[in-house]
Scaffold this active site. Structure first.
Site, PDB file in Angstrom:
ATOM      1  N   HIS A  99      11.564  -6.684  19.217  1.00 22.57           N
ATOM      2  CA  HIS A  99      11.581  -6.246  20.616  1.00 22.57           C
ATOM      3  C   HIS A  99      10.195  -6.368  21.226  1.00 22.57           C
ATOM      4  CE1 HIS A  99      10.728  -2.708  18.122  1.00 22.57           C
ATOM      5  NE2 HIS A  99       9.966  -2.285  19.113  1.00 22.57           N
ATOM      6  N   HIS A 101       7.935  -4.742  24.391  1.00 26.76           N
ATOM      7  CA  HIS A 101       7.834  -3.666  25.374  1.00 26.76           C
ATOM      8  C   HIS A 101       7.223  -4.254  26.653  1.00 26.76           C
ATOM      9  CE1 HIS A 101       7.905  -0.292  22.277  1.00 26.76           C
ATOM     10  NE2 HIS A 101       7.585  -1.325  21.522  1.00 26.76           N
TER      11      HIS A 101
END
Ligand code: AMP
Ligand code: ZN
Length: 126
Positions: A99, A101
């Protein structure tokens, strides 16, 4: 992948505050509420981190990171944004599904990190 919280979000077993979705990538608000607009961008297929992700998927995820950052600046009133990505435990990774951010910035907007996520979603989603 079993027991992966982000795979559960992709499979709709748990809800999220969705910002953007396409065939391969999903973006939603981080629940930590440490920063207004804190967004996570993930591939729909499970990869641990950048190293075990194939180049094509990684570039699709990065393209969405750019698309969302651009949207936050051009359409949502922010003037800049931070992109962060942790690969491995000591680097600070706590969820082992790749992932990125995104944290949009503009101190003049005075937007509180405590703003309900529904409200943040309404301002930020595509
Ligand atoms: P990292 O520490 O880089 O692995 O980031 C993982 C992030 O996932 C943290 O900022 C968590 O707040 C966030 N997170 C964990 N569970 C959820 C969830 N169910 N929905 C949204 N964000 C989550
Ligand atoms: Zn996963």
């Amino acid at each position: 992948m079993e027991d992966c919280i982000f795979c559960k979000i992709i499979n709709k077993e748990i809800p999220c505050y969705k910002i953007y979705e396409d065939e391969n990538v999903l973006a939603f608000l981080d629940i930590a509420k440490k920063d207004y607009g804190h967004t996570l961008v993930i591939p729909k297929k499970h990869y641990k981190n950048c190293v075990d992700c194939d180049e094509k998927t990684l570039s699709m995820v990065i393209s969405v990171v750019k698309k969302i950052g651009k949207h936050y600046v051009e359409d949502c009133g922010f003037n800049s944004f931070v992109v962060l990505n942790a690969n491995g435990e000591e680097a600070g990774q706590t969820v082992f599904h790749l992932h990125f951010h995104i944290v949009p910035k503009n101190s003049e907007l005075n937007l509180s990190a405590d703003t309900p996520l529904e409200e943040q979603q309404a301002r930020l989603r595509f």
